[in-house]
Design a protein around this motif. Structure first.
Motif, PDB file in Angstrom:
ATOM      1  N   PHE A   1      10.729   0.715  -7.446  1.00 51.18           N
ATOM      2  CA  PHE A   1       9.643   1.583  -6.692  1.00 51.18           C
ATOM      3  C   PHE A   1      10.189   3.398  -7.107  1.00 51.18           C
ATOM      4  CE2 PHE A   1       8.679  -1.613  -3.899  1.00 51.18           C
ATOM      5  CZ  PHE A   1       7.007  -2.333  -3.764  1.00 51.18           C
ATOM      6  N   ARG A   2       8.682   3.928  -7.056  1.00 50.75           N
ATOM      7  CA  ARG A   2       9.521   4.979  -7.574  1.00 50.75           C
ATOM      8  C   ARG A   2       8.902   6.187  -6.759  1.00 50.75           C
ATOM      9  NH1 ARG A   2       7.764   5.579 -14.313  1.00 50.75           N
ATOM     10  NH2 ARG A   2       5.935   4.905 -13.465  1.00 50.75           N
ATOM     11  N   GLY A   3       8.998   7.330  -7.049  1.00 55.50           N
ATOM     12  CA  GLY A   3       8.359   8.749  -5.846  1.00 55.50           C
ATOM     13  C   GLY A   3       8.753   8.774  -4.474  1.00 55.50           C
ATOM     14  N   ASN A   4       7.869   8.962  -3.170  1.00 51.26           N
ATOM     15  CA  ASN A   4       8.754   9.232  -2.082  1.00 51.26           C
ATOM     16  C   ASN A   4       9.342   7.489  -1.804  1.00 51.26           C
ATOM     17  OD1 ASN A   4       8.101  11.663  -1.947  1.00 51.26           O
ATOM     18  ND2 ASN A   4       5.679  11.234  -0.708  1.00 51.26           N
ATOM     19  N   MET A   5       8.123   6.061  -2.125  1.00 49.64           N
ATOM     20  CA  MET A   5       9.008   4.919  -1.345  1.00 49.64           C
ATOM     21  C   MET A   5      10.150   4.607  -2.242  1.00 49.64           C
ATOM     22  SD  MET A   5       4.815   3.190  -2.255  1.00 49.64           S
ATOM     23  CE  MET A   5       5.355   1.360  -1.334  1.00 49.64           C
ATOM     24  N   ALA A   6      10.655   5.309  -3.125  1.00 44.18           N
ATOM     25  CA  ALA A   6      11.721   5.176  -3.559  1.00 44.18           C
ATOM     26  C   ALA A   6      12.897   5.124  -2.535  1.00 44.18           C
ATOM     27  CB  ALA A   6      11.767   6.147  -4.702  1.00 44.18           C
ATOM     28  N   ILE A   7      12.641   6.561  -1.661  1.00 45.18           N
ATOM     29  CA  ILE A   7      13.491   6.675  -1.236  1.00 45.18           C
ATOM     30  C   ILE A   7      13.658   6.456   0.494  1.00 45.18           C
ATOM     31  CG2 ILE A   7      14.208   9.115  -2.690  1.00 45.18           C
ATOM     32  CD1 ILE A   7      12.744  10.376  -0.718  1.00 45.18           C
ATOM     33  N   GLN A   8      11.980   6.762   0.797  1.00 49.21           N
ATOM     34  CA  GLN A   8      12.084   6.467   2.169  1.00 49.21           C
ATOM     35  C   GLN A   8      10.815   5.150   2.929  1.00 49.21           C
ATOM     36  OE1 GLN A   8      11.019  10.649   3.524  1.00 49.21           O
ATOM     37  NE2 GLN A   8       9.098  10.454   2.170  1.00 49.21           N
ATOM     38  N   THR A   9      10.503   5.342   3.954  1.00 48.23           N
ATOM     39  CA  THR A   9       9.565   4.417   4.301  1.00 48.23           C
ATOM     40  C   THR A   9       8.693   5.611   4.450  1.00 48.23           C
ATOM     41  OG1 THR A   9      10.698   3.055   5.532  1.00 48.23           O
ATOM     42  CG2 THR A   9       8.478   3.452   5.802  1.00 48.23           C
TER      43      THR A   9
ATOM     44  N   TYR B   1       0.765  -6.190  -7.920  1.00 50.21           N
ATOM     45  CA  TYR B   1       1.557  -6.137  -6.349  1.00 50.21           C
ATOM     46  C   TYR B   1       0.493  -6.874  -5.407  1.00 50.21           C
ATOM     47  CZ  TYR B   1       2.003  -1.792  -8.564  1.00 50.21           C
ATOM     48  OH  TYR B   1       2.854  -0.537  -9.353  1.00 50.21           O
ATOM     49  N   SER B   2       1.025  -7.133  -4.586  1.00 53.04           N
ATOM     50  CA  SER B   2       1.035  -7.929  -3.187  1.00 53.04           C
ATOM     51  C   SER B   2       1.152  -6.767  -1.296  1.00 53.04           C
ATOM     52  CB  SER B   2       1.434  -9.066  -2.900  1.00 53.04           C
ATOM     53  OG  SER B   2       2.789  -8.852  -2.696  1.00 53.04           O
ATOM     54  N   LEU B   3       0.886  -7.217  -0.507  1.00 51.48           N
ATOM     55  CA  LEU B   3       0.573  -6.917   0.943  1.00 51.48           C
ATOM     56  C   LEU B   3       0.562  -7.640   1.893  1.00 51.48           C
ATOM     57  CD1 LEU B   3      -2.054  -5.874   2.782  1.00 51.48           C
ATOM     58  CD2 LEU B   3      -2.485  -3.875   0.868  1.00 51.48           C
ATOM     59  N   LEU B   4       1.325  -7.581   3.101  1.00 50.51           N
ATOM     60  CA  LEU B   4       1.404  -8.720   3.953  1.00 50.51           C
ATOM     61  C   LEU B   4       1.549  -7.526   5.570  1.00 50.51           C
ATOM     62  CD1 LEU B   4       3.432 -11.134   3.098  1.00 50.51           C
ATOM     63  CD2 LEU B   4       0.978 -11.609   3.047  1.00 50.51           C
ATOM     64  N   PRO B   5       0.450  -7.555   6.329  1.00 50.94           N
ATOM     65  CA  PRO B   5      -0.124  -9.171   6.541  1.00 50.94           C
ATOM     66  C   PRO B   5      -1.412  -9.242   6.162  1.00 50.94           C
ATOM     67  CG  PRO B   5      -0.075  -7.634   8.270  1.00 50.94           C
ATOM     68  CD  PRO B   5       0.859  -7.119   7.821  1.00 50.94           C
ATOM     69  N   ALA B   6      -2.273 -10.252   5.569  1.00 52.45           N
ATOM     70  CA  ALA B   6      -3.496 -10.157   4.832  1.00 52.45           C
ATOM     71  C   ALA B   6      -4.158  -9.835   5.570  1.00 52.45           C
ATOM     72  CB  ALA B   6      -2.988 -11.791   3.886  1.00 52.45           C
TER      73      ALA B   6
ATOM     74  N   PHE C   1       1.041  -0.907   9.899  1.00 47.12           N
ATOM     75  CA  PHE C   1       2.826  -1.929   9.525  1.00 47.12           C
ATOM     76  C   PHE C   1       2.761  -2.544   7.924  1.00 47.12           C
ATOM     77  CE2 PHE C   1       4.037  -0.535  13.749  1.00 47.12           C
ATOM     78  CZ  PHE C   1       4.783   0.657  13.268  1.00 47.12           C
ATOM     79  N   LEU C   2       2.359  -1.855   7.127  1.00 48.10           N
ATOM     80  CA  LEU C   2       2.178  -3.254   5.773  1.00 48.10           C
ATOM     81  C   LEU C   2       3.910  -3.302   5.135  1.00 48.10           C
ATOM     82  CD1 LEU C   2      -1.327  -1.265   4.924  1.00 48.10           C
ATOM     83  CD2 LEU C   2      -1.011  -3.432   6.168  1.00 48.10           C
ATOM     84  N   ASN C   3       3.698  -4.587   4.224  1.00 49.72           N
ATOM     85  CA  ASN C   3       4.939  -4.225   3.552  1.00 49.72           C
ATOM     86  C   ASN C   3       4.534  -4.751   2.154  1.00 49.72           C
ATOM     87  OD1 ASN C   3       6.864  -5.049   5.213  1.00 49.72           O
ATOM     88  ND2 ASN C   3       6.362  -6.267   5.931  1.00 49.72           N
ATOM     89  N   ILE C   4       4.693  -3.506   1.205  1.00 47.16           N
ATOM     90  CA  ILE C   4       3.569  -3.865  -0.562  1.00 47.16           C
ATOM     91  C   ILE C   4       5.192  -4.561  -1.240  1.00 47.16           C
ATOM     92  CG2 ILE C   4       3.376  -2.343  -2.275  1.00 47.16           C
ATOM     93  CD1 ILE C   4       1.264  -2.071   0.563  1.00 47.16           C
ATOM     94  N   THR C   5       5.341  -5.460  -1.916  1.00 45.80           N
ATOM     95  CA  THR C   5       5.951  -6.635  -2.689  1.00 45.80           C
ATOM     96  C   THR C   5       5.141  -6.193  -3.978  1.00 45.80           C
ATOM     97  OG1 THR C   5       6.186  -7.443  -0.887  1.00 45.80           O
ATOM     98  CG2 THR C   5       6.511  -8.451  -3.222  1.00 45.80           C
TER      99      THR C   5
ATOM    100  N   THR D   1      10.407  -5.194  -2.189  1.00 40.51           N
ATOM    101  CA  THR D   1       9.021  -4.444  -1.503  1.00 40.51           C
ATOM    102  C   THR D   1      10.293  -3.649  -0.902  1.00 40.51           C
ATOM    103  OG1 THR D   1       9.054  -7.182  -0.795  1.00 40.51           O
ATOM    104  CG2 THR D   1       8.508  -5.896   0.952  1.00 40.51           C
ATOM    105  N   LYS D   2       8.729  -2.748  -0.062  1.00 39.12           N
ATOM    106  CA  LYS D   2       9.069  -1.420   0.515  1.00 39.12           C
ATOM    107  C   LYS D   2       7.968  -1.804   2.071  1.00 39.12           C
ATOM    108  CE  LYS D   2      12.210   0.882  -1.651  1.00 39.12           C
ATOM    109  NZ  LYS D   2      13.257   1.864  -0.457  1.00 39.12           N
ATOM    110  N   SER D   3       7.904  -1.108   2.172  1.00 42.18           N
ATOM    111  CA  SER D   3       6.949  -0.779   4.097  1.00 42.18           C
ATOM    112  C   SER D   3       6.505   0.095   4.036  1.00 42.18           C
ATOM    113  CB  SER D   3       7.931  -0.772   5.260  1.00 42.18           C
ATOM    114  OG  SER D   3       8.609  -2.244   5.406  1.00 42.18           O
ATOM    115  N   VAL D   4       4.970   0.363   4.594  1.00 46.32           N
ATOM    116  CA  VAL D   4       4.413   1.611   4.142  1.00 46.32           C
ATOM    117  C   VAL D   4       4.295   1.732   5.594  1.00 46.32           C
ATOM    118  CG1 VAL D   4       2.066   2.452   3.521  1.00 46.32           C
ATOM    119  CG2 VAL D   4       3.727   1.612   2.458  1.00 46.32           C
ATOM    120  N   ASN D   5       3.516   2.432   6.799  1.00 46.38           N
ATOM    121  CA  ASN D   5       2.874   2.939   8.066  1.00 46.38           C
ATOM    122  C   ASN D   5       2.184   3.722   7.732  1.00 46.38           C
ATOM    123  OD1 ASN D   5       5.815   1.437   9.332  1.00 46.38           O
ATOM    124  ND2 ASN D   5       6.312   3.650   9.083  1.00 46.38           N
TER     125      ASN D   5
END
Length: 871
Positions: free
Chosen positions: A117-125, A154-159, A187-191, A201-205
């Motif tokens: 991941f690049r940008g903000n997702m590479a260093i933080q939630t 790209y995919s996200l959970l929960p569906a 709360f989403l998990n981006i894969t 995988t990274k998390s997005v709130n």
């Protein structure tokens, strides 16, 4: 220089996988030493250089003389971004000084790495905020990459979450959120996955943000409140509450305000507490007429541009007895004559007092407590009416009143109902409900001024100086306060020569003289003085007796005389029979004394008698002696003094004043022919006057010069006016022999007109001079005809002059009608009258023929209605 192969296994080529961690063995080699090198290796194998330059590799000892090349992890080898091959130069030296240098080639091999991941997702939630009510849209863009440049998935959970992610990595919301109904956070998990199945995988709130989309509402149900007036500032009237659905169960952050313009109340913007902010006076307008105050209260969920609701609140203000009765003015000033009778009405206090309380039960008041200095002479008719009447006498001359001019009364006015202002308005209790009445007793002029004496007698010396005080009159007035008395002289005080010889001070009664008194003229003056208090007046008689004083000097005749006597005149002779006669208005001639005061050198002259008579003769007392030089003066200027020392009237002999008269005599002594005249040296006084210029008088020549220039300019201007006048006047006309003195002439301006190209179509003869002249029938221009100039062909007729008495006035008329324009006006020439004269010898017509012809021409002219010009 002694290089031998000490590094066994080198040069060589080896490989290492990218992203290898630190300490990964890349290649092993040995160091061989000779038996002479008992000490082993002096310099351990070292990487002295690399191509390209890097610090990613290092050499470690495995024990003994075995070594290996390992990765340092700094930097981490990356097949995609770094060089793919490195040449390392390894150097070693043993204890004997032998060295070796060989190259190890390391090739970096590629490895399938996880996507990153690049940008903000590479260093933080990453936290994403979504406003409620926002329609479905892209809310975030995921940025990821594969080191091998492969396409990622790209995919996200929960569906079940209301979000989706696209192939591009863009995250979209799939619904419009309602903060009050939906969850507030997701709360989403981006894969992200590469084609080989490696993933990251990274998390997005995602937080749903509440917006102000609901209108607050009031929870207070009461709408009408009642309070008494004059409540102190800060008194709570009501507690207004409201609720905002946007705040759920948390305390609402609402803002309260009063929309209607009102200065009596304020509301706490945070709590909604309605309280008194200003004075509420039920007795003042507009509350006096409308005691209800309507307020519009607004509640807002934001200080600006928010949702709001409004509610109307009515506050009813009740009246209290908060005002004492007030009187305007609170102090009365009345005047009453000192002779006012008891029972007289003075003032009705109720007309000036009122209680402004609205409720009738609170505005009733009464008058009590009449007191003060002199209050025993006044009374109130009743406590309700407030009418003040006089019950006693206020005569200023009455000893009981002791000259009191002002009576100070106080009356208390107070509420009948129980007051409600004793603690709040003590100022009203102590001052405003007390009425002060000042009754000024107006003096009445009841008494006449009275002089201390019916008549006054003053004795004054006749030589008293003008302006001196000779006495004083005094009058008193029984009125209280004492009236101002003015003194004046109403009769007498004058003589034949002076209208007023006495003056009296209007305020003090001091009598002074305005002119010199003369006993010889008037011995007694009687005049009348008046004392007035502006309304009433009294008179008294004043007698001034003039005391005689020797103030007159002897008057002698002659007072100057010139005498001539011979030098040989006998002693005892009355010189030229000269004598003087003297008179004195106030002294007896017997008191006269004669003596020569000046000029009597060697005492040649005396008067006889020298005293006791009004006449005395000039006597030569001693002879002249010029021969011996005793006498040198031939001219004597005698100054004779005549004195008196008593009065005709013997009433006053105490002054002993002496007055002196003077006579001047000039006596010239005539010498005998044989007498030698002695002269005394003399001198001549020469007086020389010289005009000198003073610099301080610089203006004198300046003024003279300016005046001269102005005078010259005025004379030049007058000369110019005179010249202009002479140029415009008529020139003198020449007279023929035998013509009368009075005649008419042509002006210069008329002669100037003849210089134009004027056609003279008519001729006539001047009846005065007998000369021929030409004229223009249209313009009236005329000129004398030259003797050698023939007649013009357009001449209509010729009129000759004669000395007949035509028409009885001696006036001749000549007609010269025009042949071309008979309808135009003819100019009339007026001839001067002259006495009849005989015709000259050269005339061809007789007087009778001339008269008949002129009469005929006149009749023809009257028939045509034309008038001929007359010069």
């Amino acid at each position: 220089g002694r290089r031998i192969q000490l590094l066994k296994g080198l040069p060589a080529t080896s490989t290492v996988e990218e992203n290898s961690a630190a300490g990964v063995s890349v290649y092993n080699f040995n160091v061989t030493v000779t038996p002479l090198a008992s000490g082993g290796v002096a310099i351990l194998p070292t990487i002295v250089n690399s191509n390209p330059l890097t610090e990613a590799f290092d050499i470690e000892s495995k024990g003994g003389l075995e070594y290996r090349v390992v990765t340092t992890g700094n930097p981490i080898l990356d097949y995609e971004t770094m060089p793919k091959s490195f040449d390392l130069q390894i150097f070693v030296e043993d204890t004997t000084g032998r060295t070796d240098l060989n190259i190890l080639t390391i090739q970096v091999t590629d490895k399938n790495e996880h996507p990153v991941f690049r940008g903000n997702m590479a260093i933080q939630t990453v936290t994403i905020y979504v406003l409620e009510g926002t329609p479905p849209e892209r809310i975030y863009q995921v940025d990821a990459a594969d080191p091998e440049k492969a396409k990622l998935k790209y995919s996200l959970l929960p569906a079940t979450a209301p979000f989706s992610i696209r192939e591009s990595g863009a995250i979209f919301s799939t619904k419009e959120f309602d903060y009050e109904k939906d969850p507030h956070c997701y709360f989403l998990n981006i894969t992200v996955t590469d084609p080989d199945g490696l993933n990251s995988t990274k998390s997005v709130n995602i937080n749903i943000i509440n917006i102000n989309d609901e209108r607050p509402y009031f929870t207070t149900t009461q709408r009408v409140y009642k309070i008494p007036e004059e409540q102190s500032s800060g008194t709570i009237v009501a507690n207004v509450t409201a609720k905002d659905p946007d705040d759920e169960d948390s305390p609402s952050r609402l803002f309260y305000s009063i929309q209607s313009s009102d200065r009596h109340f304020s509301i706490n913007p945070a709590t909604g507490v309605l309280q008194v902010s200003g004075r509420i006076d039920r007795d003042a307008l507009p509350l006096r007429l409308h005691p209800n105050i309507s307020l519009t209260v607004r509640v807002e969920d934001s200080p600006s541009s928010g949702h709001s609701s409004e509610m109307e609140i009515t506050v009813i203000v009740d009246d209290i007895n908060d005002h004492p009765p007030e009187c305007n003015p609170s102090a009365f000033r009345k005047e009453a004559n000192e002779n006012t009778t008891p029972g007289t009405f003075l003032v009705d206090l109720r007309n000036y007092c009122e209680d402004i309380d609205v409720d009738p039960s609170n505005n009733q008041f009464s008058f009590t407590g009449l007191s003060g200095f002199g209050s025993n002479n006044f009374a109130l008719e009743s406590t309700v009416s407030g009418r003040l009447v006089m019950t006693g006498t206020i005569d200023l001359e009455n000893p009981a009143n002791s000259g009191v001019e002002v009576h100070t009364l106080t009356v208390r006015v107070q509420d009948i109902a129980h007051p409600n202002y004793s603690s709040k308005y003590p100022f009203y209790i102590s001052f405003h409900n007390i009425i002060y009445i000042y009754i000024r007793v107006k003096p009445v002029n009841e008494f006449f001024p009275v002089f201390s004496n019916l008549s006054y007698i003053f004795s004054v010396s006749e030589i008293t100086k003008v302006g001196s005080s000779i006495g004083r009159v005094h009058a008193i007035d029984k009125d209280w306060p004492p009236d101002v008395i003015t003194y004046s002289i109403v009769a007498g005080a004058g003589t034949r020569d002076y209208t007023n010889i006495f003056w009296i001070s209007p305020t003090k009664g001091d009598v002074r003289i305005l002119a010199r008194l003369d006993y010889e003229t008037t011995q007694k003056h009687v005049f009348t003085v008046q004392a007035s208090d502006q309304e009433k007046s009294t008179t008294a008689s004043v007698t001034v007796n003039v005391l005689e004083v020797n103030d007159e000097e002897p008057v002698c005749s002659p007072n100057f005389f010139s005498l001539q006597i011979p030098v040989s005149l006998a002693v005892g002779t009355n010189i030229n029979g000269f004598r003087i006669e003297c008179q004195d208005r106030d002294s007896d001639p017997r008191s006269f004394r004669y003596f020569i005061n000046e000029g009597n050198e060697n005492s040649h002259f005396v008067f006889s008698p020298s005293a006791g008579s009004n006449t005395s003769r000039l006597i030569l007392a001693s002879r002249f002696d010029y021969e011996s030089g005793l006498d040198t003066n031939w001219i004597y200027s005698l100054r004779v003094h005549i004195t008196d020392d008593n009065l005709v009237s013997a009433r006053d002999k105490t002054t002993h004043l002496i007055k002196t008269g003077t006579v001047t005599l000039s006596i010239r002594v005539i010498p005998n022919p044989t007498t030698v005249t002695t002269t005394t040296p003399g001198f001549t006084v020469v007086t020389k006057r010289e005009n000198l210029y003073s610099p301080s008088a610089w203006y004198v020549p300046f003024v003279i010069t300016v005046g001269t220039l102005l005078l010259l300019g005025l004379l030049g201007y007058l000369g110019l006016l005179l010249l202009t006048r002479l140029r415009t006047r008529c020139p003198p006309a020449g007279r023929a022999h035998g013509t009368p003195l009075f005649h008419f002439t042509f002006c210069v301006s008329s002669q100037t007109m003849t210089k134009l190209n004027t056609v003279f179509d008519g001729e006539a003869r001047d009846p005065v001079t007998g000369r021929m002249y030409e004229f223009n029938t249209q313009s009236g221009a005329r000129r004398w005809k030259k003797s050698n100039e023939p007649l013009q062909p357009m001449l209509a007729m010729q009129v000759t002059s004669s000395a007949t008495d035509y028409s009885g006035q001696g006036t001749q008329r000549a007609e010269a009608p025009s042949k071309r324009e008979p309808s135009e006006k003819r100019k009339e020439l007026t001839a001067a009258t002259k006495p009849a004269s005989k015709p000259s010898a050269g005339q061809s017509e007789t007087l009778g023929e001339v008269g008949l012809r002129l009469q005929k021409q006149k009749e023809e002219s009257e028939d045509r209605g034309l008038s001929s010009p007359t010069p």
